[in-house]
Design an enzyme around this catalytic site. Structure first.
Site, PDB file in Angstrom:
ATOM      1  N   ARG A  24      41.075  29.580  45.326  1.00 57.28           N
ATOM      2  CA  ARG A  24      41.449  29.287  46.709  1.00 57.28           C
ATOM      3  C   ARG A  24      40.309  29.557  47.680  1.00 57.28           C
ATOM      4  NH1 ARG A  24      47.262  31.523  48.328  1.00 57.28           N
ATOM      5  NH2 ARG A  24      46.741  30.179  50.092  1.00 57.28           N
ATOM      6  N   LYS A  75      31.415  37.981  37.352  1.00 59.40           N
ATOM      7  CA  LYS A  75      30.972  39.015  38.293  1.00 59.40           C
ATOM      8  C   LYS A  75      30.067  40.069  37.670  1.00 59.40           C
ATOM      9  CE  LYS A  75      34.942  38.463  41.351  1.00 59.40           C
ATOM     10  NZ  LYS A  75      36.068  39.121  42.047  1.00 59.40           N
ATOM     11  N   ASP A 112      34.191  42.833  47.200  1.00 63.54           N
ATOM     12  CA  ASP A 112      35.578  42.804  46.735  1.00 63.54           C
ATOM     13  C   ASP A 112      36.314  44.078  47.123  1.00 63.54           C
ATOM     14  OD1 ASP A 112      35.966  40.314  45.578  1.00 63.54           O
ATOM     15  OD2 ASP A 112      35.314  40.943  43.600  1.00 63.54           O
ATOM     16  N   GLY A 136      43.320  46.945  34.686  1.00 60.19           N
ATOM     17  CA  GLY A 136      42.126  46.144  34.454  1.00 60.19           C
ATOM     18  C   GLY A 136      40.875  46.983  34.578  1.00 60.19           C
ATOM     19  N   ALA A 137      39.776  46.467  33.990  1.00 60.11           N
ATOM     20  CA  ALA A 137      38.500  47.189  34.027  1.00 60.11           C
ATOM     21  C   ALA A 137      37.326  46.218  34.132  1.00 60.11           C
ATOM     22  CB  ALA A 137      38.360  48.078  32.788  1.00 60.11           C
ATOM     23  N   GLY A 138      37.574  45.010  34.645  1.00 61.59           N
ATOM     24  CA  GLY A 138      36.518  44.015  34.802  1.00 61.59           C
ATOM     25  C   GLY A 138      35.761  44.188  36.110  1.00 61.59           C
ATOM     26  N   GLY A 139      35.073  43.119  36.520  1.00 64.03           N
ATOM     27  CA  GLY A 139      34.231  43.192  37.707  1.00 64.03           C
ATOM     28  C   GLY A 139      34.988  43.536  38.973  1.00 64.03           C
ATOM     29  N   ILE A 226      45.464  41.265  42.989  1.00 62.04           N
ATOM     30  CA  ILE A 226      44.336  40.517  43.544  1.00 62.04           C
ATOM     31  C   ILE A 226      44.394  39.041  43.184  1.00 62.04           C
ATOM     32  CG2 ILE A 226      42.905  42.603  43.459  1.00 62.04           C
ATOM     33  CD1 ILE A 226      41.247  41.117  41.258  1.00 62.04           C
TER      34      ILE A 226
END
Length: 280
Positions: A24, A75, A112, A136-139, A226
């Site tokens: 988006r 990311k 972010d 979660g543990a990503g960017g 998010i």
């Protein structure tokens, strides 16, 4: 509403994603540029992981490029392909906004976490003192975790499908914020959390399961996601039905609009974001 036709003077803000159909960001930024009278356009760029390095290299010679917005799955990887990084990128190990400098070098920034917390505060929730459960543990998770820590949460618990990644993020947060109580959850349960944040992609598809067991959830808990599409994810809908305050993912993007435009030199700067200084 002021608008500009696209011309040879128009600055471009590329948005790297894979896939790109669900994003988006271009629509939100283009509406923002029109509203502010900024002669810029945001375009989606579908870049597969295998082509990311070549796409980044190409951007160095793209002279009317203001910068690059970055979303999953790039990311973390893109942070290692840049010429310079801000303190926020160093801390989070991920970049979501990149500025093309006049000489073609690429400076990675991280907004972010700022956008997420700014959105929370704008909607009446100050995370200070919260016991946060981060899914979660990503960017994006890394950026949110660091910003929540900067804003005085009391404790952080991280739950991720891959425990190794959760442990790595927990170690990084402890290194930056040694006084913060940080733990890794063996299972995604709400336990004593007062703030739950989903940074995974679970909830983008209509048949996705909930990313956390909501047994024991009380109306005193704030639940955030998010994910931007759908705007109200199954997690948020379930939390709302249980009387919780909810925080949709679109707010994280809206919270970044002004500072992104200002940092990319598309609008006059009005405020400084502390961790956007270049890391040395």
């Amino acid at each position: 509403m002021t608008s500009h036709p696209i011309s040879g003077y128009t600055r471009v803000y590329a948005h790297f994603a894979y896939p790109s159909e669900h994003v988006r960001t271009p629509g939100v930024f283009n509406a923002y540029f029109r509203r502010r009278g900024i002669d810029a356009v945001c375009i989606p760029v579908k870049v597969a992981p295998a082509g990311l390095a070549a796409a980044v290299a190409m951007c160095r010679s793209w002279e009317n490029l203001a910068g690059i917005g970055v979303t999953m799955p790039h990311k973390e990887t893109i942070a290692g392909l840049l010429d310079e990084r801000t303190e926020g990128v160093r801390r989070a190990g991920a970049s979501n906004v990149i500025k093309r400098l006049p000489d073609g070098r690429l400076l990675g920034g991280q907004l972010d976490g700022y956008g997420f917390v700014h959105g929370l505060k704008t909607n009446g929730f100050d995370p200070a003192g919260s016991r946060a459960l981060l899914l979660g543990a990503g960017g994006s998770a890394r950026a949110v975790a660091m910003e929540l820590a900067l804003n005085g949460i009391a404790a952080l618990r991280i739950a991720n499908r891959s425990r190794d990644r959760a442990e790595a993020l927990a170690a990084d947060v402890r290194r930056e914020f040694p006084e913060l109580a940080v733990s890794v959850a063996d299972a995604s349960t709400v336990q004593d959390a007062t703030l739950i944040v989903n940074t995974t992609s679970v909830g983008m598809k209509p048949d996705d399961p909930l990313p956390v067991d909501l047994s024991g959830l009380t109306p005193q808990v704030t639940v955030a996601d998010i994910i931007m599409k759908p705007e109200v994810t199954p997690l948020l809908e379930a939390a709302r039905e249980r009387g919780c305050a909810i925080h949709p993912g679109l707010q994280m993007l809206v919270g970044q609009l002004d500072v992104t435009a200002e940092w990319l030199d598309l609008a006059p700067a009005r405020e400084a974001v502390g961790d956007m200084a270049v890391a040395r």
